[in-house]
Write a protein that holds these residues in place. Sequence first.
Motif, PDB file in Angstrom:
ATOM      1  N   UNK A  88    -121.799 -13.056 -18.831  1.00 35.05           N
ATOM      2  CA  UNK A  88    -121.536 -13.537 -20.186  1.00 35.05           C
ATOM      3  C   UNK A  88    -122.077 -12.583 -21.242  1.00 35.05           C
ATOM      4  N   UNK A  89    -123.268 -12.040 -21.003  1.00 32.57           N
ATOM      5  CA  UNK A  89    -123.868 -11.132 -21.986  1.00 32.57           C
ATOM      6  C   UNK A  89    -123.036  -9.868 -22.157  1.00 32.57           C
ATOM      7  N   UNK A  90    -122.634  -9.258 -21.037  1.00 35.36           N
ATOM      8  CA  UNK A  90    -121.831  -8.038 -21.096  1.00 35.36           C
ATOM      9  C   UNK A  90    -120.455  -8.356 -21.680  1.00 35.36           C
ATOM     10  N   UNK A  91    -119.903  -9.526 -21.338  1.00 37.51           N
ATOM     11  CA  UNK A  91    -118.609  -9.926 -21.891  1.00 37.51           C
ATOM     12  C   UNK A  91    -118.659  -9.956 -23.410  1.00 37.51           C
ATOM     13  N   UNK A  92    -119.704 -10.558 -23.963  1.00 40.24           N
ATOM     14  CA  UNK A  92    -119.843 -10.634 -25.420  1.00 40.24           C
ATOM     15  C   UNK A  92    -119.964  -9.240 -26.026  1.00 40.24           C
ATOM     16  N   UNK A  93    -120.679  -8.353 -25.351  1.00 40.71           N
ATOM     17  CA  UNK A  93    -120.832  -6.989 -25.856  1.00 40.71           C
ATOM     18  C   UNK A  93    -119.493  -6.259 -25.876  1.00 40.71           C
ATOM     19  N   UNK A  94    -118.688  -6.435 -24.825  1.00 40.65           N
ATOM     20  CA  UNK A  94    -117.382  -5.774 -24.739  1.00 40.65           C
ATOM     21  C   UNK A  94    -116.447  -6.296 -25.822  1.00 40.65           C
ATOM     22  N   UNK A  95    -116.452  -7.613 -26.043  1.00 37.92           N
ATOM     23  CA  UNK A  95    -115.593  -8.201 -27.080  1.00 37.92           C
ATOM     24  C   UNK A  95    -116.002  -7.717 -28.466  1.00 37.92           C
ATOM     25  N   UNK A  96    -117.302  -7.663 -28.713  1.00 42.63           N
ATOM     26  CA  UNK A  96    -117.790  -7.148 -30.007  1.00 42.63           C
ATOM     27  C   UNK A  96    -117.412  -5.679 -30.174  1.00 42.63           C
ATOM     28  N   UNK A  97    -117.492  -4.936 -29.088  1.00 43.10           N
ATOM     29  CA  UNK A  97    -117.149  -3.517 -29.125  1.00 43.10           C
ATOM     30  C   UNK A  97    -115.680  -3.318 -29.490  1.00 43.10           C
ATOM     31  N   UNK A  98    -114.784  -4.060 -28.825  1.00 38.13           N
ATOM     32  CA  UNK A  98    -113.349  -3.932 -29.105  1.00 38.13           C
ATOM     33  C   UNK A  98    -113.051  -4.334 -30.542  1.00 38.13           C
ATOM     34  N   UNK A  99    -113.668  -5.426 -31.004  1.00 30.49           N
ATOM     35  CA  UNK A  99    -113.441  -5.878 -32.381  1.00 30.49           C
ATOM     36  C   UNK A  99    -113.924  -4.838 -33.394  1.00 30.49           C
ATOM     37  N   UNK A 100    -115.084  -4.250 -33.128  1.00 24.92           N
ATOM     38  CA  UNK A 100    -115.614  -3.241 -34.038  1.00 24.92           C
ATOM     39  C   UNK A 100    -114.743  -1.999 -34.087  1.00 24.92           C
ATOM     40  N   UNK A 101    -114.279  -1.548 -32.912  1.00 22.11           N
ATOM     41  CA  UNK A 101    -113.408  -0.378 -32.866  1.00 22.11           C
ATOM     42  C   UNK A 101    -112.052  -0.677 -33.487  1.00 22.11           C
ATOM     43  N   UNK A 102    -111.589  -1.903 -33.342  1.00 25.22           N
ATOM     44  CA  UNK A 102    -110.328  -2.298 -33.969  1.00 25.22           C
ATOM     45  C   UNK A 102    -110.421  -2.181 -35.483  1.00 25.22           C
ATOM     46  N   UNK A 103    -111.534  -2.665 -36.040  1.00 26.87           N
ATOM     47  CA  UNK A 103    -111.711  -2.557 -37.494  1.00 26.87           C
ATOM     48  C   UNK A 103    -111.823  -1.097 -37.924  1.00 26.87           C
ATOM     49  N   UNK A 104    -112.555  -0.312 -37.128  1.00 23.16           N
ATOM     50  CA  UNK A 104    -112.778   1.092 -37.486  1.00 23.16           C
ATOM     51  C   UNK A 104    -111.496   1.906 -37.419  1.00 23.16           C
ATOM     52  N   UNK A 105    -110.665   1.651 -36.388  1.00 15.24           N
ATOM     53  CA  UNK A 105    -109.466   2.446 -36.173  1.00 15.24           C
ATOM     54  C   UNK A 105    -108.209   1.813 -36.767  1.00 15.24           C
ATOM     55  N   UNK A 106    -108.294   0.531 -37.158  1.00 17.01           N
ATOM     56  CA  UNK A 106    -107.144  -0.162 -37.732  1.00 17.01           C
ATOM     57  C   UNK A 106    -106.030  -0.416 -36.738  1.00 17.01           C
ATOM     58  N   UNK A 107    -106.363  -0.525 -35.466  1.00 17.08           N
ATOM     59  CA  UNK A 107    -105.329  -0.674 -34.441  1.00 17.08           C
ATOM     60  C   UNK A 107    -105.004  -2.145 -34.183  1.00 17.08           C
ATOM     61  N   UNK A 108    -103.846  -2.366 -33.573  1.00 15.24           N
ATOM     62  CA  UNK A 108    -103.455  -3.695 -33.115  1.00 15.24           C
ATOM     63  C   UNK A 108    -103.931  -3.865 -31.671  1.00 15.24           C
ATOM     64  N   UNK A 144    -106.980 -15.319 -19.652  1.00 14.91           N
ATOM     65  CA  UNK A 144    -106.830 -16.742 -19.313  1.00 14.91           C
ATOM     66  C   UNK A 144    -107.984 -17.547 -19.913  1.00 14.91           C
ATOM     67  N   UNK A 145    -108.873 -16.862 -20.613  1.00 18.63           N
ATOM     68  CA  UNK A 145    -110.103 -17.463 -21.123  1.00 18.63           C
ATOM     69  C   UNK A 145    -109.908 -17.937 -22.563  1.00 18.63           C
ATOM     70  N   UNK A 146    -109.863 -19.248 -22.775  1.00 21.99           N
ATOM     71  CA  UNK A 146    -109.634 -19.782 -24.117  1.00 21.99           C
ATOM     72  C   UNK A 146    -110.830 -19.537 -25.044  1.00 21.99           C
ATOM     73  N   UNK A 147    -112.011 -19.368 -24.478  1.00 20.25           N
ATOM     74  CA  UNK A 147    -113.167 -19.018 -25.298  1.00 20.25           C
ATOM     75  C   UNK A 147    -112.997 -17.647 -25.921  1.00 20.25           C
ATOM     76  N   UNK A 148    -112.479 -16.712 -25.138  1.00 16.18           N
ATOM     77  CA  UNK A 148    -112.186 -15.372 -25.654  1.00 16.18           C
ATOM     78  C   UNK A 148    -111.117 -15.450 -26.727  1.00 16.18           C
ATOM     79  N   UNK A 149    -110.092 -16.276 -26.493  1.00 14.17           N
ATOM     80  CA  UNK A 149    -109.007 -16.437 -27.468  1.00 14.17           C
ATOM     81  C   UNK A 149    -109.550 -16.940 -28.801  1.00 14.17           C
TER      82      UNK A 149
END
Length: 343
Positions: free
Chosen positions: A201-221, A227-232
């Motif tokens: 769970x800890x690493x999962x949260x770090x990976x999700x935060x990482x993708x979100x941060x890079x998405x904002x930085x790069x402006x990508x879609x 299958x995880x509704x919590x992630x959704x």
Amino acid sequence: MRTPNMSGDSPILDVRGLSIAFQSRRGEVAAVQDVNITVHAGETLALVGESGSGKSVTGLAIMGLIQMPPGRIVSGQALWTGRDGKIVDLFKLSAAEHRKLRGSDIGMIFQEPMTSLNPVMRIGDQVAEAIRLHQGKSRRIALDDAAAMLAMVGIPDPARRLADYPHQLSGGMRQRVMIATALSCRPRLLIADEPTTALDVTIQAQILDLIAGLQRELGMAVLFVTHDLGVVASTADRVAVMYSGKIVEDAPAKMALEAPTHPYMRGLLRSAPRLDMDSSHTLEAIPGNMPDPRRPPSGCNFHPRCNYAKSGLCETTDPIRQEVAPDHWVRCARATELPAWTA
């Protein structure tokens, strides 16, 4: 996350009527049927469903990675808007044209980093490979860029890690390497196929935060396959729910999670634990199993498992896609007559 697109601007990816089949010993099997999805710049679309619903196959088709044969694009288009504004159908590109686009404009994080990374190739060379291929840089400069990418995804001492092999890294670190590889050429679209599977769970949260941060930085879609509704709930702007090869519900994330219409999406939500539940609450499992794609049921594919199935209708009618509210699409013959949603 961005504000869900309501302005009418054109998507960078527009998949229309996608159907995919695979040849088997018993004939052709439909894996994906009449899928329609759109992804706008800066948006996160979550493609949700059980294992075997066709999510990963859809992502691989967009990437041009369906092995043909046995796979076959039966019908459909994947309209891609390039950096120059030109629109091309990804399914009509040659293998060479697709390779040129893959990695540079469209990146993908595969589900299993240990099997996706080359076990006998150093980490640095694997990340630098796309940079050398798409940007024409020398090996030395590409390795410098690779080290910068490893630093961007949070890998400590990146210059030293360039010489490591995949087996020398933890699962979370390998996943970060996969992300660095996928983002090495600053793609406009990232397809993330279950990027947090098998991580704690800890690493999962770090990976999700990482993708979100890079998405904002790069402006990508981002097209997030999960299958995880919590992630959704924590990542998505829009949700497309997939069942037995078809999109059965497609809506802004808030609407899909708080006012779902399709019985399958309602079943998924009732089977998922929530923080506001007390110890006396019993989760409701969806009865039965996903249908065998070689022998799909008649009518609606979900009717054998559906609590709302109506005799004489659902087992004979293959429902069409209909808009039940503004920007909220559902594939259910009883969509307009079902009782209001209660959690």
